[in-house]
Design a protein around this motif. Structure first.
Motif, PDB file in Angstrom:
ATOM      1  N   VAL A   1      11.068  -6.002   7.867  1.00  0.00           N
ATOM      2  CA  VAL A   1      10.739  -5.805   9.284  1.00  0.00           C
ATOM      3  C   VAL A   1       9.604  -4.798   9.373  1.00  0.00           C
ATOM      4  O   VAL A   1       9.663  -3.723   8.764  1.00  0.00           O
ATOM      5  N   SER A   2       8.555  -5.152  10.107  1.00  0.00           N
ATOM      6  CA  SER A   2       7.481  -4.182  10.348  1.00  0.00           C
ATOM      7  C   SER A   2       7.178  -4.128  11.840  1.00  0.00           C
ATOM      8  O   SER A   2       7.397  -5.101  12.571  1.00  0.00           O
TER       9      SER A   2
ATOM     10  N   ASP B   1       0.791  -1.222   0.000  1.00  0.00           N
ATOM     11  CA  ASP B   1       0.000   0.000   0.000  1.00  0.00           C
ATOM     12  C   ASP B   1       0.829   1.279   0.000  1.00  0.00           C
ATOM     13  O   ASP B   1       0.389   2.311  -0.487  1.00  0.00           O
ATOM     14  N   HIS B   2       2.046   1.228   0.559  1.00  0.00           N
ATOM     15  CA  HIS B   2       2.830   2.458   0.674  1.00  0.00           C
ATOM     16  C   HIS B   2       4.295   2.124   0.865  1.00  0.00           C
ATOM     17  O   HIS B   2       4.669   0.984   1.118  1.00  0.00           O
ATOM     18  N   ASP B   3       5.155   3.154   0.749  1.00  0.00           N
ATOM     19  CA  ASP B   3       6.579   2.967   0.964  1.00  0.00           C
ATOM     20  C   ASP B   3       6.843   2.728   2.444  1.00  0.00           C
ATOM     21  O   ASP B   3       6.033   3.093   3.302  1.00  0.00           O
ATOM     22  N   PRO B   4       7.993   2.098   2.769  1.00  0.00           N
ATOM     23  CA  PRO B   4       8.337   1.888   4.171  1.00  0.00           C
ATOM     24  C   PRO B   4       8.311   3.176   4.974  1.00  0.00           C
ATOM     25  O   PRO B   4       8.649   4.254   4.471  1.00  0.00           O
TER      26      PRO B   4
ATOM     27  N   GLU C   1      12.822  -2.876   4.338  1.00  0.00           N
ATOM     28  CA  GLU C   1      12.645  -3.874   3.297  1.00  0.00           C
ATOM     29  C   GLU C   1      13.844  -3.767   2.368  1.00  0.00           C
ATOM     30  O   GLU C   1      14.120  -2.689   1.830  1.00  0.00           O
ATOM     31  N   SER C   2      14.576  -4.865   2.215  1.00  0.00           N
ATOM     32  CA  SER C   2      15.773  -4.818   1.378  1.00  0.00           C
ATOM     33  C   SER C   2      15.936  -6.119   0.610  1.00  0.00           C
ATOM     34  O   SER C   2      15.528  -7.193   1.078  1.00  0.00           O
ATOM     35  N   TYR C   3      16.544  -6.008  -0.567  1.00  0.00           N
ATOM     36  CA  TYR C   3      16.779  -7.159  -1.439  1.00  0.00           C
ATOM     37  C   TYR C   3      18.212  -7.071  -1.956  1.00  0.00           C
ATOM     38  O   TYR C   3      18.560  -6.124  -2.670  1.00  0.00           O
TER      39      TYR C   3
ATOM     40  N   SER D   1      14.165  -8.814  -6.051  1.00  0.00           N
ATOM     41  CA  SER D   1      13.382  -7.613  -5.795  1.00  0.00           C
ATOM     42  C   SER D   1      12.085  -7.989  -5.087  1.00  0.00           C
ATOM     43  O   SER D   1      11.879  -9.146  -4.722  1.00  0.00           O
ATOM     44  N   THR D   2      11.228  -7.009  -4.928  1.00  0.00           N
ATOM     45  CA  THR D   2       9.910  -7.263  -4.339  1.00  0.00           C
ATOM     46  C   THR D   2       9.122  -8.286  -5.151  1.00  0.00           C
ATOM     47  O   THR D   2       8.212  -8.926  -4.629  1.00  0.00           O
ATOM     48  N   GLU D   3       9.468  -8.439  -6.425  1.00  0.00           N
ATOM     49  CA  GLU D   3       8.745  -9.340  -7.330  1.00  0.00           C
ATOM     50  C   GLU D   3       9.242 -10.785  -7.256  1.00  0.00           C
ATOM     51  O   GLU D   3       8.592 -11.689  -7.790  1.00  0.00           O
ATOM     52  N   THR D   4      10.390 -11.013  -6.632  1.00  0.00           N
ATOM     53  CA  THR D   4      10.984 -12.345  -6.630  1.00  0.00           C
ATOM     54  C   THR D   4      10.107 -13.346  -5.875  1.00  0.00           C
ATOM     55  O   THR D   4       9.646 -13.085  -4.771  1.00  0.00           O
TER      56      THR D   4
END
Length: 411
Positions: free
Chosen positions: A43-44, A3-6, A52-54, A67-70
């Protein structure tokens, strides 16, 4: 779905510098040294994603960054999802945890316990009592896994080829019901095919294939659009490669290619592995974990009640025992010291015995290819870690990640 950036870590009581240092730690110690192809971290806190890191690539030495898509093979992180499905049916009064498994699968009515002899000529005895649904949920059923290489019962599983790809989930569940139990139900904790049998119960009770139930009742409502037992053609390029390290030779080799070359995920499997068959993204799994942290609801979708989630994260092992104290099995996807077992995952009972910072009541589980998640209700914290290396016990990455995350708490 995202929904949004970290958010700014400071706004949720986390130290931005310490969180930012986590990817570098895993890059320096694991990726640059050729131990791992990559590392994804999330981490939230309080429902807000603070990190959030890749890092790394979709294959060893590759050029395509994760990435977020992986899409990752999450293996046993499937188990909490299957358990949630059972709890949804329990809320509808379609099943009870004290029901005998034989009520749904008759082959379990006359299950016998291994009592000596050999795998070829076992001595058997009657169990102290019948196996219940609760025994399946808590891995106290007496079932086993063939890969444990621990005793004659798992040797029998290997000989009988339990989990053969040609079988259906219900075929496998019926087959297991006719094999010797490793122990009388309720007397020990052992990692096993229990959750696969649980998935067969979901199919029998709901009248739906497990993947259909998951999509309709869990993934759809939660917006987990990239989670399933297979990866469709339009997404298969996002599935990364998976590796395995040989404990004897130390050699790391390709276990399953990424993309359309995957032997296991490029088409819908006949066997819907309820205990370890799903593939997912980090963001998808965060939505599942966040639903639990929020008491069974997310973005207007109510899957279970808060009391059911509270019930799931209690220690359900007899007399408050831990997995270490109750089990002969050396294999578990989490540390066993000071840790009990709830419904679908482990629950920390004594943080001191874990020998690292954290909170009592933390609910967690991991997967064979070194994926891991935990939910800390006391700190309103969720953390997820993902790479693709089997077995998950190869390196102490989970403990290290937990140490790094808890070191980042400011208030």
């Amino acid at each position: 779905m995202f929904d949004h950036d970290p958010t700014d870590p400071h706004e949720v009581g986390l130290n931005a510098d310490r969180l930012a240092a986590m990817p570098a730690y895993f890059k320096e110690n694991y990726i640059d040294t050729g131990k791992l192809p990559c590392m994804g971290l999330l981490v939230s806190r309080g429902g807000e994603i603070a990190h959030e890191s890749y890092t790394g690539s979709t294959e060893m030495g590759g050029k395509e960054a994760i990435s977020t898509e992986t899409i990752f093979r999450i293996y046993s992180m499937t188990k909490p999802i299957t358990t949630l499905a059972i709890m949804m049916l329990l809320e509808e009064c379609k099943i009870r945890l004290d029901h005998p498994v034989s009520r749904y699968i008759p082959e379990y009515k006359n299950a016998m316990v291994w009592d000596g002899g050999t795998a070829a000529a076992p001595k058997l005895r009657k169990p102290d009592r019948e196996m219940t649904v609760l025994d399946l949920v808590t891995h106290t059923s007496g079932l086993t896994y063939g890969f444990l290489m621990q005793d004659e019962t798992d040797e029998i599983y290997r000989r009988e080829k339990v989990g053969h790809p040609k079988d259906t989930l219900q075929d496998m569940a019926r087959q297991i019901g006719q094999l010797p139990l490793a122990f009388s139900p309720g007397t020990e904790w052992r990692y096993s095919h229990s959750i696969d049998v649980l998935g067969a119960l979901v199919e029998i009770i709901s009248g739906q294939p497990l993947d259909e139930f998951f999509r309709e009742r869990i993934f759809g409502p939660l917006g987990m659009d990239d989670t399933d037992f297979w990866v469709p053609p339009e997404k298969i390029h996002r599935l990364m490669a998976c590796y395995q390290k040989d404990a004897k030779t130390g050699e790391t080799t390709l276990a399953d290619p990424g993309g359309a070359a995957s032997k296991l995920y490029a088409k819908r499997p006949n066997l819907l592995n309820a205990g370890g068959g799903l593939a997912s993204t980090i963001r998808d799994y965060h939505r599942f974990a966040l639903m639990l942290l929020r008491g069974g609801t997310l973005d207007g979708a109510r899957l279970i009640s808060p009391k059911t989630w509270e019930f799931m994260r209690q220690n359900h092992l007899p007399d408050g025992q831990t997995m270490r104290g109750m089990g002969r099995s050396a294999f578990t996807e989490v540390m066993a010291d000071g840790v009990g077992f709830g419904l679908g995952g482990s629950v920390v009972q004594d943080i001191v015995q874990t020998r690292q910072p954290g909170s009592n009541g933390t609910f967690s589980w991991g997967g064979l290819a070194s994926t891991f998640f935990w939910i800390d209700p006391e700190e309103e914290l969720i953390a997820i870690q993902a790479t693709q290396l089997m077995p998950s016990s190869t390196y102490p990455m989970r403990m290290q990640y937990q140490q790094l995350v808890y070191a980042a708490i400011d208030w």
